[in-house]
Motif scaffolding. Structure first.
Motif, PDB file in Angstrom:
ATOM      1  N   ARG A  86       0.827  -1.049  -0.135  1.00 18.23           N
ATOM      2  CA  ARG A  86      -0.440   0.131  -0.087  1.00 18.23           C
ATOM      3  C   ARG A  86       0.991   0.307  -0.244  1.00 18.23           C
ATOM      4  O   ARG A  86       2.106   1.307   0.527  1.00 18.23           O
ATOM      5  CB  ARG A  86      -0.898  -0.045   0.848  1.00 18.23           C
ATOM      6  N   PHE A  87       0.113   2.492  -0.376  1.00 14.95           N
ATOM      7  CA  PHE A  87       0.784   3.629  -0.722  1.00 14.95           C
ATOM      8  C   PHE A  87       1.218   4.375   0.541  1.00 14.95           C
ATOM      9  O   PHE A  87       0.157   5.039   1.048  1.00 14.95           O
ATOM     10  CB  PHE A  87       0.603   4.490  -1.899  1.00 14.95           C
ATOM     11  N   GLY A  88       2.492   4.637   1.472  1.00 14.88           N
ATOM     12  CA  GLY A  88       2.268   4.468   2.384  1.00 14.88           C
ATOM     13  C   GLY A  88       2.990   6.290   3.089  1.00 14.88           C
ATOM     14  O   GLY A  88       3.407   5.967   3.366  1.00 14.88           O
ATOM     15  N   TYR A  89       1.990   7.207   2.354  1.00 15.28           N
ATOM     16  CA  TYR A  89       2.077   8.321   2.375  1.00 15.28           C
ATOM     17  C   TYR A  89       1.018   8.828   2.279  1.00 15.28           C
ATOM     18  O   TYR A  89       0.278   8.740   0.965  1.00 15.28           O
ATOM     19  CB  TYR A  89       3.396   8.547   0.894  1.00 15.28           C
ATOM     20  N   HIS A  90       1.125  10.421   2.572  1.00 12.74           N
ATOM     21  CA  HIS A  90      -0.117  10.979   2.441  1.00 12.74           C
ATOM     22  C   HIS A  90      -0.237  11.690   1.045  1.00 12.74           C
ATOM     23  O   HIS A  90       0.715  12.208   0.158  1.00 12.74           O
ATOM     24  CB  HIS A  90       0.299  12.422   3.292  1.00 12.74           C
TER      25      HIS A  90
END
Length: 187
Positions: free
Chosen positions: A145-149
């Motif tokens: 998963r894209f773990g970034y804001h």
């Protein structure tokens, strides 16, 4: 032409919702309603579109975020009166509007072409979210998963999908708007 009209209606819906929320909820001086309302509307509709994106197709989620923001603005301003509408929609200074347009243009022009250095992360993510992958997966490894804001990236994905704009121009425009709005709010 219909796509551009629908895009304009989408921008108008969340902008109007933000202006109504800012003018009725925070009791701001009238000179601050334009910038605060625009920022509040943009963030609120992205947040709501993100929530709806877990359950609904992208276009429905994007429109749902804008319409829910407008609905919240109307609910908080109810009952509507001419004074409330005038306070929310007529800026005290057209200079603020022109300054925001100018700053957005300047920051968009400055950022043109700089996405070349981050195309491995942001451009595929914008494209994935525009197709409905919310929350996004990392483009280079779909198991992660894209773990970034990704508020700005989701806004750019909305601009891309609803405005029919390529991802790099949508992100340039989004950054220009957000940076211009930041300067306007700081002033």
């Amino acid at each position: 032409m219909l796509d551009k009209l629908l895009f304009f209606l989408w921008v108008t819906a969340w902008s109007a919702g933000g202006w109504l929320l800012a003018s009725s909820t925070f009791h701001l001086p009238r000179r601050l309603v334009f910038g605060v309302g625009l920022a509040l509307g943009a963030v609120m509709q992205v947040w709501l579109a993100n929530l709806l994106g877990f359950l609904l197709p992208a276009t429905v989620a994007f429109w749902g975020g804008a319409l829910l923001t407008l609905g919240l603005g109307i609910a908080f301003t109810w009952p509507l009166s001419l004074d409330k509408i005038r306070r929310a929609f007529i800026p005290t200074s057209w200079g603020q509007v022109l300054a925001l347009l100018f700053l957005t243009y300047i920051f968009t022009a400055i950022g043109r072409g700089l996405l070349l250095f981050e195309d491995y992360q942001n451009l595929p993510t914008i494209s994935l979210m525009a197709t409905g992958d919310i929350p996004p997966r990392f483009a280079l490894d779909p198991n992660i998963r894209f773990g970034y804001h990704y508020l700005m990236l989701l806004f750019a994905a909305q601009v891309m999908r609803l405005g029919g704009i390529v991802p790099w121009n949508a992100l340039d425009l989004t950054r220009g708007l957000f940076f211009g709005l930041t300067i306007l709010l700081t002033y």
